[in-house]
Design an enzyme around this catalytic site. Structure first.
Site, PDB file in Angstrom:
ATOM      1  N   GLN A  46      -7.732  -4.932   9.709  1.00 52.55           N
ATOM      2  CA  GLN A  46      -6.667  -4.603  10.662  1.00 52.55           C
ATOM      3  C   GLN A  46      -7.047  -3.411  11.538  1.00 52.55           C
ATOM      4  OE1 GLN A  46      -2.461  -5.180   9.318  1.00 52.55           O
ATOM      5  NE2 GLN A  46      -3.347  -5.173   7.266  1.00 52.55           N
ATOM      6  N   LYS A  66       0.822  -1.211   0.000  1.00 50.67           N
ATOM      7  CA  LYS A  66       0.000   0.000   0.000  1.00 50.67           C
ATOM      8  C   LYS A  66       0.856   1.261   0.000  1.00 50.67           C
ATOM      9  CE  LYS A  66      -0.589   0.483   5.012  1.00 50.67           C
ATOM     10  NZ  LYS A  66       0.186   1.729   5.130  1.00 50.67           N
ATOM     11  N   THR A  67       2.008   1.230   0.664  1.00 47.46           N
ATOM     12  CA  THR A  67       2.874   2.406   0.684  1.00 47.46           C
ATOM     13  C   THR A  67       3.368   2.732  -0.722  1.00 47.46           C
ATOM     14  OG1 THR A  67       3.576   1.910   2.943  1.00 47.46           O
ATOM     15  CG2 THR A  67       4.973   3.404   1.660  1.00 47.46           C
ATOM     16  N   ASP A 113      -3.414   7.650   4.746  1.00 50.98           N
ATOM     17  CA  ASP A 113      -2.885   6.323   5.041  1.00 50.98           C
ATOM     18  C   ASP A 113      -3.529   5.780   6.318  1.00 50.98           C
ATOM     19  OD1 ASP A 113      -1.322   4.066   4.795  1.00 50.98           O
ATOM     20  OD2 ASP A 113       0.462   4.970   5.690  1.00 50.98           O
ATOM     21  N   GLU A 114      -3.644   4.459   6.425  1.00 49.92           N
ATOM     22  CA  GLU A 114      -4.164   3.776   7.622  1.00 49.92           C
ATOM     23  C   GLU A 114      -5.518   4.350   8.050  1.00 49.92           C
ATOM     24  OE1 GLU A 114      -2.798   1.176   8.561  1.00 49.92           O
ATOM     25  OE2 GLU A 114      -0.632   1.246   8.335  1.00 49.92           O
ATOM     26  N   ARG A 143       1.734 -11.268  10.307  1.00 49.61           N
ATOM     27  CA  ARG A 143       3.093 -10.761  10.577  1.00 49.61           C
ATOM     28  C   ARG A 143       4.149 -11.767  10.130  1.00 49.61           C
ATOM     29  NH1 ARG A 143       1.890  -6.472   9.784  1.00 49.61           N
ATOM     30  NH2 ARG A 143      -0.121  -7.417   9.347  1.00 49.61           N
TER      31      ARG A 143
END
Length: 666
Positions: A268, A46-47, A237-238, A615
């Site tokens: 998330q 996504k970044t 973002d987020e 993770r």
């Protein structure tokens, strides 16, 4: 006059976007003007999509000063903006990038006077805020000394949560701090006084930066118009971690052009305890009916086996955007299911497997142990320390070095060694109106007694200090009496319970806002103590382990090999490791029993489980004790987590531990 500065002019399009982006990312980057919702799965890049979206906008002629990039950390903003600058060769200093607080501060520095502030206002940190709240409590002359009234930091947490959730102070107390509801009226007065004093002092705390910006945009149309016209594109973002105030600010800033792109993963969303509002991302299409929804589902991090388990788990949440993580990597090994006899064997298994992994050449920094609550790591911390395995803790300080653990063990130290000066001074300071001077006088009296604990019940003990300290000494006397009655013929856990029941629980409620987690820590300490034959053995073990840990730190300071990470799942979000152990995968521990009582609690707990799974890059272990020792040495059977039961057994490998080593005794 006629020449242009190449550092300021948008460059001619030279980037081959198809070369650097996968089809999903490319679709996001090349999308036209309109509201955009990007559901970005874990490890899906996504970044990169966000960064190249900014590059493409500049590449297409949008001036950097008309782009706003909102992130949750300044580090994330700097990383993206530096990458944008490298890709475009454009000076992007005028691009607005940073945290919500940073962006709010920039606008308030210009228009804060409209809200009654000078534009040179000061920003308060947490300590400043606590001190000012304490000042307000003094100015209101509230009777906070004799009653168990919450301290300034607790009142501050209540006020902060109310601001971030757009709730009333009394509403927050009723929902999250019910044991303080008898003080709701006084706390509301403190909150009102705090607001007045901040403005008088020309100061804002961090929450004010957000709330005052929203107030500015709502009440002053000229300010809203200026910035909503200015920002042609707003990227976030987020987004799943935004609270209601942040979401409203974004809606106001994009009210003219409506080119808002929010990137996040509803699966998330795990920070409701901080005020994050899951409904922001879920209901985004309702607020923007013309939204275009994109999904980043290609995962570059994990093996197919790990992703299959993650997908299988999260499908049990109904209120979510449908997506399925798809692997890029080739086949690996299946996640391993490890039921163990008890928590001691769980710590032993994880420690032994870590040693084997290190011998196989996996760096310590590529191994993590994740858990739902900090106290879940207690036994593992002890076992790793015994074996000299270096580790760092992301969920807090070492379990036995926490203030509330040291407080309770200090009471126990008095029973073992009544002349323990440090223990006396620590416990006495826990009581009302007993400060440093009073403690010194009491210790002078105690050290001259043949039987210090018996002397607590004498009249001379009460006369050591002024009468204002008498209520505190009487309360301390009750605790000592209760401990002495239980010390010789009862389990250690009963002494810990006595300390809690005769005043320390009230002390926790007064001093800390995370009372539930601290009580759980102490309950776990009580459970753990039952494996020791005497209180002296128990305290000696804790002291030895603390010293070993300090020696290990000194030894490791001159070595560079990284450390095993021990952390809560909340702290692990956004990170990745080659090997991940998820421990305490037992019902009541994951999901955490108290979280299930909250609205939407089970879904958020499942999202936490999903975050933990995603993770892991190469290896994943699900561990849980089959039995748990409880106070009084009773045995309790612990069923596996409901989240484990939702996974197909065929997609998990059973641990290579003989069945009879962990099976519950009949």
């Amino acid at each position: 006059m006629g020449t242009s500065n190449p550092k300021l002019d948008p460059p001619i399009a030279m980037i081959d976007y198809e070369k650097y982006l996968n089809p999903e990312q490319l679709e996001v980057v090349m999308a036209g003007d309109s509201p955009l919702l990007v559901i970005a799965g874990a490890g899906s890049g996504k970044t990169r999509a966000l960064t190249y979206r900014v590059v493409r906008l500049i590449d297409s002629g949008v001036s950097p000063e008309r782009i706003l990039l909102a992130t949750f950390t300044n580090k994330a903003a700097r990383a993206m903006l530096s990458r944008v600058e490298a890709l475009t060769d454009v000076d992007i200093k005028k691009l607005w990038g940073g945290t919500f607080h940073h962006i709010s501060n920039r606008i308030l520095r210009k228009y804060g006077h409209l809200l009654g502030y000078e534009n040179n206002y000061s920003i308060m940190d947490q300590e400043d805020s606590r001190q000012l709240i304490n000042t307000c409590m003094s100015e209101l002359e509230l009777n906070t000394k004799l009653d168990r009234f919450p301290r300034g930091n607790v009142v501050g947490d209540i006020i902060s949560f109310a601001m971030n959730t757009n709730d009333s102070v009394s509403g927050v107390i009723k929902k999250r701090f019910p044991y303080l509801y008898i003080y709701a009226e006084q706390i509301q007065k403190i909150a009102a006084r705090y607001e007045i004093r901040k403005k008088e002092l020309n100061m804002m705390d961090f929450d004010d930066l957000l709330c005052n910006l929203r107030k500015l945009l709502v009440n002053f149309s000229e300010v809203k118009n200026e910035y909503s016209h200015r920002f042609v594109h707003v990227l976030v973002d987020e987004y799943q971690d935004t609270n209601i105030v942040q979401a409203e600010i974004l809606d106001l800033l994009t009210s003219y052009h409506r080119n808002i792109m929010v990137v996040g993963d509803d699966s998330q969303s795990i920070y409701s305890f901080r005020g994050a509002d899951f409904s922001n991302i879920i209901h985004f299409p309702e607020r923007y009916p013309d939204v275009k929804i994109f999904k980043l589902e290609t995962n570059y991090r994990s093996t197919p086996e790990i992703l299959h388990v993650a997908n299988m788990s999260i499908t049990n949440n109904e209120n979510r955007f449908q997506k399925e993580l798809r692997p890029v990597r080739g086949a690996g090994i299946r996640p391993v299911y490890v039921p163990l006899r008890n928590v001691i064997q769980q710590a032993d298994f994880v420690s032994q497997r870590i040693i084997e992994l290190l011998r196989e050449g996996i760096p310590p920094g590529e191994i993590a142990v994740l858990y739902r609550a900090h106290y879940h790591s207690m036994e593992l911390q002890m076992e790793l320390t015994r074996r000299g395995i270096p580790f760092e803790i992301r969920s807090g300080i070492r379990f036995f070095e926490q203030a509330h653990i040291k407080d309770v063990t200090a009471f126990m130290r008095l029973l073992i060694n009544p002349f323990d000066e440090l223990a006396w001074k620590r416990v006495l300071k826990l009581y009302k109106r007993i400060g440093k001077v009073a403690v010194g006088k009491i210790w002078t009296f105690i050290m001259n007694q043949r039987d210090p604990l018996s002397s607590v019940f004498s009249d001379d003990f009460l006369q050591c200090v002024s009468k204002t300290a008498t209520p505190g000494l009487l309360e301390f006397r009750v605790t000592v009496k209760s401990m002495l009655e239980l010390y010789q013929n009862n389990p250690i856990s009963e002494v810990i319970n006595a300390v809690m029941d005769t005043g320390y629980r009230q002390y926790l409620q007064e001093k800390y806002s995370d009372i539930n987690s601290r009580e759980e820590d102490l309950n776990q300490l009580a459970n753990f103590s039952s494996k020791f034959g005497s209180m002296e053995d128990f305290l000696n073990e804790l002291a030895l382990l603390t010293n070993i840990a300090e020696e290990n730190e000194m030894y490791l300071s001159s070595r560079d090999g990284g450390r095993i990470l021990l952390g809560s799942i909340h702290q692990a979000k956004g990170l990745e490791w080659s090997v991940v152990f998820i421990i305490w995968c037992s019902e009541g521990m994951m999901p955490l029993a108290r979280s299930l009582k909250e609205p939407g609690g089970e879904d958020e707990e499942r999202r936490l489980f999903y975050v933990a799974i995603t993770r892991a890059k190469d290896q994943l272990y699900f561990c849980h004790p089959v039995m748990n020792y409880t106070r009084g040495m009773d045995k309790a059977v612990l069923p596996p987590s409901r989240f484990l039961k939702e996974l197909a057994p065929s997609h998990l490998d059973p641990a290579e531990i003989p069945f009879d080593q962990w099976m519950v005794d009949e």
